[in-house]
Design a protein around this motif. Structure first.
Motif, mmCIF file in Angstrom:
data_model
loop_
_atom_site.group_PDB
_atom_site.id
_atom_site.type_symbol
_atom_site.label_atom_id
_atom_site.label_comp_id
_atom_site.label_asym_id
_atom_site.label_seq_id
_atom_site.Cartn_x
_atom_site.Cartn_y
_atom_site.Cartn_z
ATOM 1 N N ASN A 38 0.803 -1.230 0.000
ATOM 2 C CA ASN A 38 0.000 0.000 0.000
ATOM 3 C C ASN A 38 0.835 1.279 0.000
ATOM 4 O O ASN A 38 0.405 2.315 0.470
ATOM 5 N N ASP A 39 2.040 1.206 -0.457
ATOM 6 C CA ASP A 39 2.890 2.390 -0.525
ATOM 7 C C ASP A 39 3.467 2.473 -1.949
ATOM 8 O O ASP A 39 3.328 1.550 -2.732
ATOM 9 N N ASN A 40 4.127 3.602 -2.253
ATOM 10 C CA ASN A 40 4.787 3.682 -3.555
ATOM 11 C C ASN A 40 5.864 2.617 -3.647
ATOM 12 O O ASN A 40 6.530 2.310 -2.660
ATOM 13 N N SER A 41 6.055 2.075 -4.856
ATOM 14 C CA SER A 41 7.149 1.127 -5.060
ATOM 15 C C SER A 41 8.359 1.891 -5.568
ATOM 16 O O SER A 41 8.232 2.975 -6.130
ATOM 17 N N SER A 42 9.524 1.299 -5.385
ATOM 18 C CA SER A 42 10.739 1.910 -5.938
ATOM 19 C C SER A 42 11.165 1.091 -7.146
ATOM 20 O O SER A 42 11.340 -0.125 -7.048
ATOM 21 N N LEU A 43 11.307 1.784 -8.277
ATOM 22 C CA LEU A 43 11.737 1.105 -9.493
ATOM 23 C C LEU A 43 13.186 1.479 -9.773
ATOM 24 O O LEU A 43 13.522 2.660 -9.845
ATOM 25 N N PHE A 44 14.045 0.479 -9.909
ATOM 26 C CA PHE A 44 15.452 0.724 -10.249
ATOM 27 C C PHE A 44 15.603 0.449 -11.735
ATOM 28 O O PHE A 44 15.397 -0.680 -12.189
ATOM 29 N N LEU A 45 15.939 1.500 -12.476
ATOM 30 C CA LEU A 45 15.999 1.367 -13.931
ATOM 31 C C LEU A 45 17.386 1.677 -14.461
ATOM 32 O O LEU A 45 18.156 2.410 -13.822
ATOM 33 N N GLN A 46 17.678 1.125 -15.619
ATOM 34 C CA GLN A 46 18.897 1.521 -16.319
ATOM 35 C C GLN A 46 18.443 2.263 -17.561
ATOM 36 O O GLN A 46 17.896 1.653 -18.492
ATOM 37 N N ASN A 47 18.618 3.592 -17.547
ATOM 38 C CA ASN A 47 18.120 4.440 -18.618
ATOM 39 C C ASN A 47 19.291 4.860 -19.488
ATOM 40 O O ASN A 47 20.108 5.669 -19.088
#
Ligand code: FAD
Length: 388
Positions: free
Chosen positions: A130-139
């Protein structure tokens, strides 16, 4: 890490499912960002591109210039080479150029205001209930961290979202598919399905693009050598062909998953195993599931309905997917001799004419019940009862 931002709805994967989901949500007025690991949407192509006419018409999706052939039916071969032909006078399925097909969804999603970031790969996802998720991306090679209110895993069979959030789910339920595009001589009106020891756990197919070019593929149970199987199949059937290109990928083949959402993270399409276990086709069912997924999210954001309803909302689609799974399991449990005699029995009972009239490649339930009302088909009842 690069910058830090807060996105409302983030979709991982710009395949047809992720893009369609983005489009539906943008139409509802939500802010949507879609992340795609490849530079170009629609490449590489790893699909036979066969889509039922009824399925696509029901979805209301315009195929535009992506259609390169229209087929009228299928020829099904048993292990001993005996065959059934189910053919209609009119088109039953389209063969599409998957690149143009995906590009169509891409252009529509962009037009409706979705932000689409290519060359941007999800590496990991951390979720708090029920909270924001953290997305780890390689941009484009640079690390990026994003806080996401709602995250949709539409990242295909090897879904990072699924691996990260639902460990152990759909880990081994795949077949390994290999496909070539080849020049030769083909019947442009019929798709072929070949069952036999060259494709343990699945089958081989020929999907014609034209009289001269076809997509020839097969899939085998995970862990077996699909390349060797392909060689065996081509030799056994004595195809006289010239290979133009080759690809290989996984297809999820499983009963419908129970876990497809957790907190604010939802799975859809191949990532959620939304493929027909009978054929591996996932375009129509993935797009249908997308409608349910987008609807569930819209109801959550507009009316505070729980996202947990997603699984329940999928019940209708899952019922059909489950029937595909049962049919697949029934077929794969048969020994070659049983398959041969079953096909012969079905042929003598008039299955070709029956399926010509009632068959639907997406909805086995629509014709399985009709067997009950055809006395000629009653010899097939034990099989129908076992699968239903
Ligand atoms: C050989 C073969 C033949 C097939 N033939 C048919 C057929 O004839 N008819 C049919 O209906 N179906 C067919 N299928 C299945 C069909 O291709 C899939 O069901 C369909 O593409 C599912 O769409 P999707 O959007 O869920 O997944 P995909 O089309 O796989 O799209 C997922 C997207 O996510 C991206 N992605 C993945 N991981 C990440 C990440 N970590 N970060 C960012 N992006 C990521 C991928 O690059 C991809 O663009 C076939 C499959 C195979 C392998």
């Amino acid at each position: 890490m690069g910058f830090f931002s807060l996105g409302l709805i983030n979709i991982i994967g710009a395949g047809p499912v992720g893009l369609h989901c983005g489009t539906l949500l943008a139409e509802e007025g939500f802010e949507v960002t879609i992340f795609e690991e490849h530079q170009t949407v629609g490449r590489p192509v790893q699909c036979a591109g066969l889509i039922s006419r009824s399925g696509i018409e029901e979805l209301g999706v315009e195929l535009g210039n992506s259609v390169i052939n229209e087929v009228k039916g299928a020829k099904i071969f048993s292990p001993n080479g005996e065959s059934l032909t189910i053919q209609r006078p009119s088109t039953v399925a389209y063969v599409v150029d998957r690149f143009l097909f995906d590009q169509m969804f891409y252009k529509k999603a962009k037009r409706l205001g979705c932000e689409i970031k290519t060359d941007c790969k999800l590496i990991d996802i951390r979720a708090k209930l029920n909270d924001n998720s953290s997305l780890f991306l390689q941009n484009k090679g640079r690390g990026e961290l994003i806080k996401s209110k709602i995250t949709i895993g539409a990242d295909g069979a090897n879904s990072v979202v699924r691996h990260s959030v639902f460990p152990g789910v759909l880990e081994k339920e795949f077949v390994h598919a290999i496909q070539i595009r080849a020049e030769g001589k083909f019947n442009p009106d019929l798709v072929e399905m070949h069952f036999g020891d060259f494709a343990p756990g699945f089958f081989a197919w020929v999907v014609p693009e034209s009289k001269r070019v076809a997509r020839i593929g097969l899939a085998v149970s995970l862990g077996l050598n699909a390349g060797n199987s392909m060689k065996q199949f081509l030799e056994q059937k004595q195809f006289s062909i010239r290979t133009l290109s080759k690809s290989s990928a996984l297809i999820p083949i499983s009963p419908p998953l129970k876990e497809i959402s957790s907190g604010n993270i939802l799975l859809v399409g191949d990532a959620a195993g939304h493929t027909k276990a009978t054929t591996g086709g996932g375009i129509v069912f993935g797009l249908r599931a997308t409608e349910v997924c987008a609807d569930t999210i819209a109801n959550h954001l507009k009316h505070q309905h729980s996202l947990d309803a997603y699984s329940k909302n999928m019940q209708g689609i899952n019922k059909e997917l489950n029937l595909h799974w049962k049919l697949h399991s029934y077929i794969q449990a048969m020994k070659p001799g049983q398959f041969n005699s079953m096909l012969l029995k079905a042929k003598n009972a008039g299955i070709e004419e029956f399926l010509q009239e009632h068959g639907d490649m997406d909805r086995p339930s629509s014709f399985m019940k009709k067997v009950l009302f055809k006395p000629k088909m009653w010899g097939l009842l034990p099989a129908v009862i076992r699968t239903m």
